[in-house]
Design an enzyme around this catalytic site. Sequence first.
Site, short mmCIF file in Angstrom:
data_model
loop_
_atom_site.label_atom_id
_atom_site.label_comp_id
_atom_site.label_asym_id
_atom_site.label_seq_id
_atom_site.Cartn_x
_atom_site.Cartn_y
_atom_site.Cartn_z
N ASN A 9 46.00 51.51 16.45
CA ASN A 9 47.29 52.53 17.36
C ASN A 9 47.31 53.39 17.12
O ASN A 9 49.30 53.61 16.06
CB ASN A 9 47.98 51.07 17.52
CG ASN A 9 49.09 51.92 18.75
OD1 ASN A 9 48.87 52.93 19.27
ND2 ASN A 9 50.39 51.35 18.96
N LYS A 11 48.86 55.62 17.94
CA LYS A 11 50.54 55.83 18.88
C LYS A 11 50.79 57.69 19.14
O LYS A 11 49.13 57.46 19.70
CB LYS A 11 51.72 55.53 18.54
CG LYS A 11 51.43 54.11 17.60
CD LYS A 11 52.62 53.83 17.24
CE LYS A 11 52.80 51.82 16.64
NZ LYS A 11 53.98 51.58 16.30
N GLU A 96 56.93 48.63 22.41
CA GLU A 96 56.88 50.25 22.44
C GLU A 96 57.33 50.38 24.14
O GLU A 96 58.14 51.56 24.50
CB GLU A 96 56.27 51.45 21.69
CG GLU A 96 56.56 50.65 20.45
CD GLU A 96 55.65 51.39 19.34
OE1 GLU A 96 54.55 52.65 19.51
OE2 GLU A 96 56.09 51.30 18.16
N GLU A 166 52.22 40.48 17.48
CA GLU A 166 53.70 41.29 16.68
C GLU A 166 55.00 41.50 16.74
O GLU A 166 55.91 41.72 18.10
CB GLU A 166 53.01 43.07 17.98
CG GLU A 166 51.64 43.06 17.55
CD GLU A 166 51.61 44.88 17.34
OE1 GLU A 166 51.49 45.28 16.56
OE2 GLU A 166 51.94 45.79 18.28
N GLY A 172 56.69 49.07 12.79
CA GLY A 172 57.44 50.04 12.49
C GLY A 172 58.61 49.75 11.11
O GLY A 172 58.79 50.92 10.99
N SER A 212 53.54 46.56 10.80
CA SER A 212 53.79 46.81 9.09
C SER A 212 52.47 46.37 8.66
O SER A 212 52.95 46.05 6.95
CB SER A 212 54.92 46.33 8.68
OG SER A 212 56.00 47.53 9.23
P1 PGA Z 1 52.53 49.52 12.55
O1 PGA Z 1 52.60 49.64 13.94
O2 PGA Z 1 52.06 48.74 12.15
O3 PGA Z 1 53.54 51.03 11.60
O4 PGA Z 1 54.20 48.36 12.26
C1 PGA Z 1 51.69 48.06 14.38
C2 PGA Z 1 51.57 48.44 15.96
O5 PGA Z 1 52.96 48.66 16.75
O6 PGA Z 1 51.34 47.87 16.80
#
Ligand code: PGA
Length: 250
Positions: A9, A11, A96, A166, A172, A212
């Site tokens: 992802n 983003k 998010e 998640e 993040g 993460s």
């Molecule tokens: P991250 O994001 O690996 O940066 O924590 C995971 C996600 O939001 O799918």
Amino acid sequence: MRRPIIVANWKMHTSPTEGVALAQALIVLDLPFDRVDVVLCPPTLGVIPVSGVIGSGPIQMGVQNVHWHDAGAFTGEISAAMLTGVASHVIVGHSERRAMFGETDVSVNRKVRAVLAHGLTPIVCVGEVLEQRDAGETQYVVASQIRRALMDVPAGKVAELVVAYEPVWAIGTGRNATAAQAEEVIRWIRAQLEGEFGSDVAHAVRIQYGGSVNSANCTALLNCHEIDGVLVGGASLVLDEIAAIIRAAG
Ligand code: PGA
């Protein structure tokens, strides 16, 4: 045995040019694409150019969000109908989007049904925030998100989709759930699916962990019998990181 699935992802990162470069660099690596599903989810602007790179090869194309209507006056949105022949997977209900863009269990359900109706695979995201975990509400929150997301979805379709557990406190933040924490909740999600849709469906559906994930912690997560892959944000933008994660899954 369920086939592992790794979802990148990106983003709101990568210009179309940067996305193409990352996909080109990934596709030529010697990775176990024959044993692992790999899905790239660039920003919408990058979907067409990146799909040009991956072509009909082993890497699959995903998007980060869709609207549930096929077309209409919905400024800024894209529909599942538009993705036919372009993408195969759609992330639905990412935390998010729930926290910042008004996504609710009702809109998640509409999107899941629209995505399935167009023959695409939803990656349905669920997870608790830290206060809910601390209050001992994780199981309740996740069960309720799953039940509402999959309302009126036929059992046969549920078997085809992907669930991403998640925990919001892990996204993040650099603080991933331990393999044991992730596996415990994923086992619980599978039990909910079994109760609602039967054991064949529960055993077929793939449930990932996200939050993460990186090259250092992915092996412990991917070695868990219950964890069928990972949804990767930050680390998926770094070629060596995502390559190591795909390798660990194979
Ligand atoms: P991250 O994001 O690996 O940066 O924590 C995971 C996600 O939001 O799918």
